[in-house]
Design a protein around this motif. Structure first.
Motif, PDB file in Angstrom:
ATOM      1  N   ASP A 250      54.505  39.081  41.344  1.00  0.00           N
ATOM      2  CA  ASP A 250      54.667  37.929  42.230  1.00  0.00           C
ATOM      3  C   ASP A 250      53.293  37.426  42.672  1.00  0.00           C
ATOM      4  N   ALA A 251      53.309  36.401  43.516  1.00  0.00           N
ATOM      5  CA  ALA A 251      52.064  35.746  43.905  1.00  0.00           C
ATOM      6  C   ALA A 251      51.133  36.682  44.670  1.00  0.00           C
ATOM      7  N   SER A 252      51.685  37.535  45.529  1.00  0.00           N
ATOM      8  CA  SER A 252      50.834  38.444  46.294  1.00  0.00           C
ATOM      9  C   SER A 252      50.196  39.494  45.395  1.00  0.00           C
ATOM     10  N   ASP A 253      50.957  39.998  44.415  1.00  0.00           N
ATOM     11  CA  ASP A 253      50.384  40.955  43.462  1.00  0.00           C
ATOM     12  C   ASP A 253      49.303  40.284  42.617  1.00  0.00           C
ATOM     13  N   ALA A 255      47.390  37.779  43.525  1.00  0.00           N
ATOM     14  CA  ALA A 255      46.211  37.571  44.360  1.00  0.00           C
ATOM     15  C   ALA A 255      45.429  38.869  44.539  1.00  0.00           C
ATOM     16  N   ALA A 256      46.150  39.987  44.711  1.00  0.00           N
ATOM     17  CA  ALA A 256      45.483  41.272  44.903  1.00  0.00           C
ATOM     18  C   ALA A 256      44.708  41.689  43.654  1.00  0.00           C
ATOM     19  N   GLU A 259      41.616  39.507  43.067  1.00  0.00           N
ATOM     20  CA  GLU A 259      40.507  39.926  43.917  1.00  0.00           C
ATOM     21  C   GLU A 259      39.810  41.151  43.334  1.00  0.00           C
TER      22      GLU A 259
END
Length: 287
Positions: A250-253, A255-256, A259
């Motif tokens: 998903d989007a949070s994974d 983004a992580a 980074e």
């Protein structure tokens, strides 16, 4: 090649994780020959073909991308095998029956306790594993709670007896890329990169090999030194592995991991986070 399904495919154990492996890109010398092999011998569908490239997969999802123009020689590091994960044991039996009928030569067959696997190589020596997983609640555990894996004999006669009759219609809907196994120069360096920098968990150690994963899977990425101890970086355009995808859930994974990739010295190329491991295997992050 397509298969008619009477129900939705079961979600693969490998894909029940924040990150899993997507399309694997191989740089090849004979594109028409390799395209035919992955279509006819392996059973993937030819999804797209253009000058210098062929994409093959299942249900519209690219699993193997072939790119022409491989340079020689090929270094010791790189691909050990790409691993195509089938939804069920019956699907593995059907593929084994197809291989027997079509004269596809196997190089090995193993029961790894968590999975059952067949091994072979394409005409240019790229390793391939075709396997099925047992359910997670069936995976044996060590005394410390970790996953127990082994390499035991797989009874091919018993497996093929479970196959359906009739002509093989290709790999079924729900098939995906399960993991990628690399030849590396040093397993500690592989762990430093894939665990320390990218955040994959170390799951199992074999003599000369490390197995890492996301979300408790037995392994999404492995590295061994069985024939590549001390190997240095691969050259530009070498035959074999060109790159592989890490797919974020998903989007949070996404983004992580983005980074992590940028912090480890990676970059965004046309908006796609990209990084090379210590042996110059290219990794791209997709959502």
């Amino acid at each position: 090649m397509t298969v008619v399904q009477d129900k939705a495919p079961v979600r693969l154990e490998a894909h029940d994780a924040p990150y899993h492996i997507g399309a694997v890109t191989l740089r090849v010398r004979d594109l028409p020959k390799l395209t035919a092999y992955y279509r006819d011998a392996i059973g993937l569908e030819l999804l797209r073909e253009a000058p210098g490239i062929a994409e093959l997969g299942v249900g519209g999802t690219v699993l193997v991308r072939l790119v022409a123009g491989a340079a020689q020689p090929t270094s010791a590091a790189g691909l050990f095998h790409l691993a195509i994960l089938l939804p069920s044991r019956r699907d593995l039996a059907n593929w084994l029956r197809h291989a027997a009928v079509a004269g596809v030569r196997l190089e090995g067959a193993s029961d790894h306790l968590v999975s059952e696997a067949l091994y072979l190589s394409d005409p240019e020596g790229n390793g391939i594993e075709i396997y099925r997983d047992r359910k997670r609640n069936e995976w044996p555990r060590r005394s410390d709670g970790g996953i127990a894996m082994a390499t035991e004999r797989l009874d091919l006669d018993r497996l093929v007896a479970e196959a359906d009759a009739g002509a093989y219609a290709g790999m079924p809907e729900g098939t995906g890329m399960g993991h990628i196994h690399l030849r590396v120069g040093d397993t500690a360096a592989a762990e430093t990169f894939y665990h320390g920098l990218l955040g994959f968990d170390v799951m199992v150690h074999y003599p000369g090999a490390s197995f890492l994963s996301s979300g408790g899977y037995h392994h999404h990425i492995a590295g061994n030194i069985w024939g590549s101890r001390g190997a240095g970086p691969r050259g530009v355009g070498e035959a074999g592995l060109d790159r592989f995808e890490i797919i974020a859930r998903d989007a949070s994974d996404f983004a992580a991991m983005r980074e992590r990739i940028l912090a480890a010295g990676g970059e965004e190329i046309d908006g796609v986070p990209t990084i090379a491991d210590p042996w110059k295997n290219q990794i791209v992050l997709v959502g």
